[in-house]
Write a protein that holds these residues in place. Structure first.
Motif, PDB file in Angstrom:
ATOM      1  N   UNK A 160       0.828  -1.209   0.000  1.00 58.50           N
ATOM      2  CA  UNK A 160       0.000   0.000   0.000  1.00 58.50           C
ATOM      3  C   UNK A 160       0.859   1.254   0.000  1.00 58.50           C
ATOM      4  N   UNK A 161       0.471   2.266  -0.766  1.00 66.44           N
ATOM      5  CA  UNK A 161       1.152   3.575  -0.670  1.00 66.44           C
ATOM      6  C   UNK A 161       0.679   4.320   0.566  1.00 66.44           C
ATOM      7  N   UNK A 162       1.274   5.453   0.809  1.00 69.69           N
ATOM      8  CA  UNK A 162       0.851   6.280   1.934  1.00 69.69           C
ATOM      9  C   UNK A 162      -0.495   6.921   1.612  1.00 69.69           C
ATOM     10  N   UNK A 163      -1.378   6.910   2.586  1.00 75.05           N
ATOM     11  CA  UNK A 163      -2.670   7.574   2.469  1.00 75.05           C
ATOM     12  C   UNK A 163      -2.869   8.398   3.732  1.00 75.05           C
ATOM     13  N   UNK A 164      -3.082   9.681   3.571  1.00 71.35           N
ATOM     14  CA  UNK A 164      -3.234  10.583   4.704  1.00 71.35           C
ATOM     15  C   UNK A 164      -4.488  11.433   4.522  1.00 71.35           C
ATOM     16  N   UNK A 165      -5.481  11.178   5.366  1.00 73.58           N
ATOM     17  CA  UNK A 165      -6.716  11.945   5.316  1.00 73.58           C
ATOM     18  C   UNK A 165      -7.428  11.866   3.986  1.00 73.58           C
ATOM     19  N   UNK A 166      -7.407  10.710   3.362  1.00 70.41           N
ATOM     20  CA  UNK A 166      -8.031  10.532   2.059  1.00 70.41           C
ATOM     21  C   UNK A 166      -7.148  10.912   0.895  1.00 70.41           C
ATOM     22  N   UNK A 167      -5.996  11.527   1.175  1.00 70.51           N
ATOM     23  CA  UNK A 167      -5.063  11.891   0.112  1.00 70.51           C
ATOM     24  C   UNK A 167      -4.103  10.739  -0.109  1.00 70.51           C
ATOM     25  N   UNK A 168      -3.981  10.286  -1.333  1.00 71.92           N
ATOM     26  CA  UNK A 168      -3.157   9.140  -1.677  1.00 71.92           C
ATOM     27  C   UNK A 168      -1.875   9.598  -2.366  1.00 71.92           C
ATOM     28  N   UNK A 169      -0.747   9.190  -1.836  1.00 75.39           N
ATOM     29  CA  UNK A 169       0.549   9.514  -2.442  1.00 75.39           C
ATOM     30  C   UNK A 169       0.810   8.521  -3.571  1.00 75.39           C
ATOM     31  N   UNK A 170       0.733   9.001  -4.784  1.00 75.21           N
ATOM     32  CA  UNK A 170       0.897   8.087  -5.925  1.00 75.21           C
ATOM     33  C   UNK A 170       1.808   8.645  -7.010  1.00 75.21           C
ATOM     34  N   UNK A 171       2.620   9.648  -6.670  1.00 74.71           N
ATOM     35  CA  UNK A 171       3.560  10.183  -7.654  1.00 74.71           C
ATOM     36  C   UNK A 171       4.869  10.514  -6.963  1.00 74.71           C
ATOM     37  N   UNK A 172       5.979  10.489  -7.698  1.00 70.48           N
ATOM     38  CA  UNK A 172       7.284  10.807  -7.082  1.00 70.48           C
ATOM     39  C   UNK A 172       7.340  12.202  -6.490  1.00 70.48           C
ATOM     40  N   UNK A 173       6.653  13.170  -7.105  1.00 72.40           N
ATOM     41  CA  UNK A 173       6.689  14.540  -6.583  1.00 72.40           C
ATOM     42  C   UNK A 173       6.016  14.615  -5.217  1.00 72.40           C
ATOM     43  N   UNK A 174       4.907  13.922  -5.050  1.00 74.57           N
ATOM     44  CA  UNK A 174       4.231  13.921  -3.755  1.00 74.57           C
ATOM     45  C   UNK A 174       5.087  13.267  -2.683  1.00 74.57           C
ATOM     46  N   UNK A 175       5.737  12.164  -3.034  1.00 78.10           N
ATOM     47  CA  UNK A 175       6.625  11.509  -2.076  1.00 78.10           C
ATOM     48  C   UNK A 175       7.835  12.371  -1.761  1.00 78.10           C
ATOM     49  N   UNK A 176       8.258  13.191  -2.705  1.00 74.43           N
ATOM     50  CA  UNK A 176       9.427  14.048  -2.478  1.00 74.43           C
ATOM     51  C   UNK A 176       9.203  14.964  -1.283  1.00 74.43           C
ATOM     52  N   UNK A 177       8.042  15.612  -1.225  1.00 76.66           N
ATOM     53  CA  UNK A 177       7.791  16.553  -0.141  1.00 76.66           C
ATOM     54  C   UNK A 177       7.667  15.837   1.200  1.00 76.66           C
ATOM     55  N   UNK A 178       7.074  14.643   1.200  1.00 76.58           N
ATOM     56  CA  UNK A 178       6.986  13.882   2.439  1.00 76.58           C
ATOM     57  C   UNK A 178       8.377  13.445   2.908  1.00 76.58           C
ATOM     58  N   UNK A 179       9.183  12.935   1.975  1.00 73.41           N
ATOM     59  CA  UNK A 179      10.543  12.526   2.324  1.00 73.41           C
ATOM     60  C   UNK A 179      11.370  13.710   2.809  1.00 73.41           C
ATOM     61  N   UNK A 180      11.193  14.862   2.164  1.00 72.38           N
ATOM     62  CA  UNK A 180      11.948  16.052   2.561  1.00 72.38           C
ATOM     63  C   UNK A 180      11.587  16.463   3.982  1.00 72.38           C
ATOM     64  N   UNK A 181      10.295  16.405   4.317  1.00 68.26           N
ATOM     65  CA  UNK A 181       9.869  16.766   5.673  1.00 68.26           C
ATOM     66  C   UNK A 181      10.471  15.810   6.701  1.00 68.26           C
ATOM     67  N   UNK A 182      10.460  14.514   6.393  1.00 72.79           N
ATOM     68  CA  UNK A 182      11.032  13.529   7.317  1.00 72.79           C
ATOM     69  C   UNK A 182      12.535  13.743   7.452  1.00 72.79           C
ATOM     70  N   UNK A 183      13.224  14.007   6.326  1.00 74.09           N
ATOM     71  CA  UNK A 183      14.670  14.221   6.362  1.00 74.09           C
ATOM     72  C   UNK A 183      15.020  15.451   7.205  1.00 74.09           C
ATOM     73  N   UNK A 184      14.260  16.520   7.075  1.00 74.07           N
ATOM     74  CA  UNK A 184      14.522  17.716   7.886  1.00 74.07           C
ATOM     75  C   UNK A 184      14.342  17.415   9.368  1.00 74.07           C
ATOM     76  N   UNK A 185      13.324  16.611   9.696  1.00 72.34           N
ATOM     77  CA  UNK A 185      13.129  16.219  11.086  1.00 72.34           C
ATOM     78  C   UNK A 185      14.291  15.394  11.615  1.00 72.34           C
ATOM     79  N   UNK A 186      14.790  14.457  10.804  1.00 74.37           N
ATOM     80  CA  UNK A 186      15.920  13.621  11.217  1.00 74.37           C
ATOM     81  C   UNK A 186      17.183  14.459  11.372  1.00 74.37           C
ATOM     82  N   UNK A 187      17.391  15.424  10.477  1.00 76.49           N
ATOM     83  CA  UNK A 187      18.551  16.315  10.600  1.00 76.49           C
ATOM     84  C   UNK A 187      18.478  17.103  11.907  1.00 76.49           C
ATOM     85  N   UNK A 188      17.281  17.607  12.235  1.00 77.09           N
ATOM     86  CA  UNK A 188      17.117  18.360  13.482  1.00 77.09           C
ATOM     87  C   UNK A 188      17.429  17.484  14.694  1.00 77.09           C
TER      88      UNK A 188
END
Length: 347
Positions: A160-188
């Motif tokens: 299954x892909x990520x689904x958040x509040x009915x929004x389905x992550x199904x493209x590389x661009x959408x995953x990019x922003x999620x990955x970027x947010x997680x990476x910034x959190x890990x860096x912090x």
């Protein structure tokens, strides 16, 4: 000139720099999509490698424990997500539930690896962790009989892909922003760890474990903590890898991947968070750029392929690593402590 760029005298320059970096990261996937969608996917994998390199940097860079089987924690997190979000076990739990479970299970495996290796250092620790990584891969490859859990070498599909509040992550661009947010959190988290009491205790263990123990530092628990925290970041990255790929198999977690992550940490600069990020980006993008440039040049010069492009790419890649290790042994962006240590040894 120096005073002009001093952000302490002109604090607005720092905010301008932050805004420019944020704007560049925000528009990056759309710019890459103009070249090709594959480059957005490559960028996503580069961010995953940043997560892995930052996790391994806790073990290798901060605590000084050489781990050559780090990819095993990546595999654990990936399979936890795949089993709980696929038809394999008939479970389809939400990703925000599975990712913490995957990170916790990977941390548990990190403690299981660290507990029997507390007295090992250097080459001996490297051999043990190397064997641990291969054991996990072989275990996943054969856990299909008598009860089929991991589906063996065929792998698990339909994740299954990520689904958040009915929004389905199904493209590389959408995953990019999620990955970027997680990476910034890990860096912090890494920045906070580096400047904390725990981070400084890890550095003391790395420099001289006997002296650290004499100063009252609980080296046993802190080394286990380093293994657990580093493994948890690997498990987190593995879960996100499963969702992006929608398919995993044991062949995705071979020894070469562990060596690649270790090379990122060493190349960038062990113990330096920004150096590790630089190393991860270089070793993620440079091979792809070589793949994109070497093949046309070889075809233009020789016509028919005399040497496989992958072979030429890896030869150039290996030569670059050798040159860096010869002329920048502390890495491209070494930490101040490690640079001073190498200079003292050379003197």
């Amino acid at each position: 000139m120096i005073q002009y760029f001093d952000t302490r005298n002109k604090p607005w320059l720092a905010w301008v720099g932050i805004f420019l970096i944020a704007f560049s990261l925000a528009v990056l996937p759309f710019a890459l999509a103009q070249v090709g969608t594959s480059w957005v996917r490559i960028t996503n994998y580069a961010i995953l490698y940043i997560l892995l390199a930052l996790g391994l940097n806790i073990v290798v860079g901060f605590a000084g424990l050489l781990d050559l089987g780090y990819i095993a924690f990546y595999a654990v997190g990936a399979y936890v997500y795949a089993l709980l979000a696929s038809p394999q076990l008939g479970l389809h739990l939400p990703f925000w539930v599975i990712l913490p479970i995957g990170a916790a299970v990977a941390a548990l495996f990190g403690v299981l690896l660290g507990a029997p290796t507390l007295k090992l250092r250097g080459d001996y620790l490297a051999i043990v962790t190397l064997g641990f990584g291969e054991i996990i891969r072989i275990f996943l490859n054969n856990l299909s009989r008598p009860v089929n859990i991991t589906n063996g070498p065929q792998g698990i599909a339909g994740i299954d892909p990520f689904v958040l509040g009915g929004f389905r992550f199904d493209s590389p661009i959408q995953y990019y922003y999620l990955l970027l947010a997680v990476a910034l959190g890990v860096i912090l988290v890494n920045l906070r760890l580096q400047n904390s009491r725990v981070g400084r205790a890890w550095e003391a263990i790395r420099e001289d474990e006997i002296a650290a123990r004499a100063m009252g530092i609980d080296t046993r628990n802190l080394k286990l903590l380093a293994f657990a925290m580093g493994a948890s970041f690997g498990g987190l990255a593995g879960g996100m890898f499963s969702a992006i790929q929608a398919f995993i198999s044991p062949e995705s977690f071979v020894l070469v991947e562990s060596i690649m992550v270790v090379s990122m940490v060493v190349l960038g600069g062990m113990g330096n968070i920004w150096g590790v990020i630089l190393g991860a980006l270089l070793l993620s993008f440079v091979p792809e750029i070589l793949r994109w440039t070497v093949t046309p040049v070889q075809e233009a010069l020789f016509g028919r392929m005399l040497i496989e492009p992958e072979v030429i790419r890896m030869l150039l890649f290996g030569l670059a690593l050798v040159l860096v290790m010869l002329y920048r042994p502390a890495g491209l962006l070494p930490s101040a402590v490690r640079k001073r240590e190498l200079e003292e040894r050379a003197a």
